[in-house]
Enzyme design. Structure first.
Site, short mmCIF file in Angstrom:
data_model
loop_
_atom_site.label_atom_id
_atom_site.label_comp_id
_atom_site.label_asym_id
_atom_site.label_seq_id
_atom_site.Cartn_x
_atom_site.Cartn_y
_atom_site.Cartn_z
N HIS A 57 0.84 -1.22 0.00
CA HIS A 57 0.00 0.00 0.00
C HIS A 57 0.86 1.25 0.00
O HIS A 57 1.46 1.61 1.02
CB HIS A 57 -0.94 0.01 1.22
CG HIS A 57 -1.94 1.13 1.17
ND1 HIS A 57 -3.30 0.92 1.10
CD2 HIS A 57 -1.78 2.48 1.15
CE1 HIS A 57 -3.92 2.09 1.04
NE2 HIS A 57 -3.02 3.06 1.09
N HIS A 59 1.52 5.38 -2.11
CA HIS A 59 1.02 6.44 -3.02
C HIS A 59 2.22 7.05 -3.74
O HIS A 59 2.79 8.04 -3.29
CB HIS A 59 0.26 7.51 -2.23
CG HIS A 59 -1.01 7.00 -1.65
ND1 HIS A 59 -2.23 7.11 -2.29
CD2 HIS A 59 -1.25 6.31 -0.52
CE1 HIS A 59 -3.16 6.53 -1.55
NE2 HIS A 59 -2.60 6.03 -0.47
N GLN A 152 -9.64 9.20 -5.42
CA GLN A 152 -9.34 9.86 -4.14
C GLN A 152 -10.45 10.80 -3.65
O GLN A 152 -10.73 10.89 -2.47
CB GLN A 152 -8.04 10.65 -4.29
CG GLN A 152 -7.72 11.63 -3.19
CD GLN A 152 -6.80 11.04 -2.14
OE1 GLN A 152 -5.66 10.70 -2.40
NE2 GLN A 152 -7.31 10.90 -0.94
N HIS A 210 -9.26 1.76 0.05
CA HIS A 210 -9.15 2.48 1.30
C HIS A 210 -10.52 2.32 1.97
O HIS A 210 -11.53 2.72 1.40
CB HIS A 210 -8.89 3.96 1.06
CG HIS A 210 -7.50 4.26 0.60
ND1 HIS A 210 -7.01 3.87 -0.61
CD2 HIS A 210 -6.49 4.95 1.22
CE1 HIS A 210 -5.75 4.28 -0.72
NE2 HIS A 210 -5.41 4.94 0.36
N GLU A 213 -11.26 4.33 6.83
CA GLU A 213 -10.08 5.03 7.39
C GLU A 213 -10.57 6.23 8.19
O GLU A 213 -10.34 7.39 7.84
CB GLU A 213 -9.11 5.48 6.28
CG GLU A 213 -7.78 5.98 6.86
CD GLU A 213 -6.83 6.55 5.82
OE1 GLU A 213 -7.18 6.57 4.62
OE2 GLU A 213 -5.73 7.00 6.21
N ASP A 309 2.43 3.29 2.92
CA ASP A 309 1.41 4.29 2.59
C ASP A 309 1.99 5.58 2.02
O ASP A 309 1.73 5.95 0.90
CB ASP A 309 0.51 4.56 3.80
CG ASP A 309 -0.85 5.15 3.42
OD1 ASP A 309 -1.11 5.31 2.20
OD2 ASP A 309 -1.65 5.43 4.32
ZN LIG Z 1 -3.40 5.09 1.20
#
Ligand SMILES: [Zn+2]
Length: 433
Positions: A57, A59, A152, A210, A213, A309
């Site tokens: 995971h 970005h 996102q 995701h 969260e 992450d």
């Molecule tokens: Zn993430």
């Protein structure tokens, strides 16, 4: 005649004094003693030899963008998302490619050779998608990069997101993403989970969302994700990332939820560094940790793997591409300090993540890809404690990175001249274990 033999290695499963013979980019033999000769040999006496680290995971479209256009003042997830929203329209393909390639250099040096990165599909230009597809090709000789189409700004919340996500998948993105807790209502979130699992089933792709969260004990998207996974026959191909709400959920409800997740064979991806940094922000004291229920999920047989992450981006100003840093935090926050606990944490950075990503030929068995790291540590527990040098990083039988051992020189009368942290652990007797 082998291409390379690594002599006298310690393996993560506890075997020691093992020789590993490599030929044609694959592991050709693993034995107590390999009699054959080789074009090259590495002496790994007392060193841990492991398959490479795997980050399930990340970005990569945002990494190393710290400070653009400004720093995250509140340090919250929501300000991070807002900041990224400001930066995104100004991104160029070249800049994203350059930052991602830099990050991959760092990753290789740390023995991190498999990465699943979410790629934001919210900007209709899809600059981030174009950039990371290019990076996926360019790093293929040394890193397996898997991409997740990640809406996102919300799949239903943001106009154009449905079409953009499909376009990203048409362009060759590997995995279907989502962010149900960021949709406007719980029911929109549930609808997005259903729609995205349907797309994955139709296209034959994995899912990685995701999910939950937040610190909201009533968030229920992982339940929906597990249910839709079973309904669409996606068992084992779906990952729930973060799942921080599970930290705050009612215990009775969780006792019903975890078996459902197990039935759906959900891959669980907590992100310990980011979760401990971002969760609990609405709390005064006591302040919740926000990490999902790692021990309970592992005990229920779920495949748990940890992600890094973020590294130096709008959400997180720290990070180093070192998965051992992630595991180190997990041990503390999940309070998994026992010997067996820490072995499980090491697995969550290697074999479990490889399973989450569906990596073929991963491991130390005969026939696996000769992708290996040699650490300046005796075993996984010491590796997690010291976060030591990756003495050698090997990809398909060739050394692609080296780091010197971390040895200090002391100028103290009557004390040792050289200090190597990996020499200092007391040797535990069998009784102590
Ligand atoms: Zn993430």
């Amino acid at each position: 005649m082998f291409d390379l033999i690594i002599r006298n290695a310690n393996l993560p499963d506890g075997r020691s004094g093992v020789d590993i013979g490599i030929e044609g980019g694959r592991i050709a033999d693993v034995a107590a003693t390999i009699e054959a000769a080789a074009h090259g040999e590495i002496d790994a006496t007392g060193r841990l030899v492991s398959p490479p680290f795997v980050d399930p995971h990340f970005h990569m479209d945002a990494t190393l963008s710290l400070g653009l256009p400004r720093l995250n003042r509140s340090g919250t997830l929501l300000e991070g998302i807002a900041l990224w929203g400001e930066l995104r329209p100004t991104l160029t393909r070249e800049a994203v490619v350059e930052r991602a390639l830099s990050y991959c250099d760092l990753a290789v040096a740390q023995g991190l050779l498999h990465i699943r990165s979410h790629v934001d599909t919210s900007d209709p230009r899809l600059v981030t998608v174009e950039a990371l597809l290019e990076v996926r090709d360019r790093v293929a000789p040394y890193i397996d990069l898997q991409l997740v189409a990640f809406p996102q700004d919300g799949y239903y919340r943001s106009p154009g997101a449905v079409e953009a996500l499909n376009r990203a998948l048409d362009m060759g993105v590997d995995v279907v993403g989502g962010i149900p807790h960021f949709e406007r209502t719980m029911s929109d979130g549930a609808a997005s989970v259903e729609a995205l699992c349907r797309i994955a089933a139709e296209r034959g792709l994995p899912v990685d969302m995701h999910c939950d969260e937040t610190d909201d004990p009533m968030s229920r998207h992982i339940e929906t994700l597990a249910k839709e996974t079973i309904r669409f026959g996606l068992q084992g191909r779906v990952a729930g990332s973060h799942l921080t709400s599970m930290h705050s959920m009612d215990n009775y409800y969780v006792s019903k939820l975890i078996p459902l997740m197990a039935e759906a064979a959900i891959n669980v991806i907590p992100n310990p560094l980011i979760n401990i940094m971002l969760q609990g922000r609405h709390d005064t004291y006591p302040k919740r940790r926000g990490l999902t229920r790692v021990r309970e999920l592992m005990e229920a047989g779920l495949n748990v793997s940890f992600g890094h992450d973020c590294v130096m981006d709008p959400w997180y100003s720290m990070g180093s591409a070192d998965m051992l840093e992630v595991g180190h935090m997990a041990i503390h926050v999940a309070q998994m300090a026992g010997i067996e606990d820490r072995k499980k944490i090491f697995d969550a950075l290697t074999v479990n993540s490889a399973r989450t990503m569906g990596i073929e030929g991963y491991g130390l068995d005969r026939g696996c890809n000769a992708d290996l790291i040699i650490l300046e540590a005796r075993d996984p527990l010491e590796a997690l404690r010291l976060k030591p040098s990756r003495l050698a990083v090997i990809r398909r039988g060739k050394i692609i990175a080296r780091t010197p051992a971390r040895v200090s020189e002391l100028m103290l009368d009557g004390r040792p001249r050289l200090v190597d942290g990996s020499d200092y652990a007391p040797v535990l007797s069998a009784d102590a274990e």
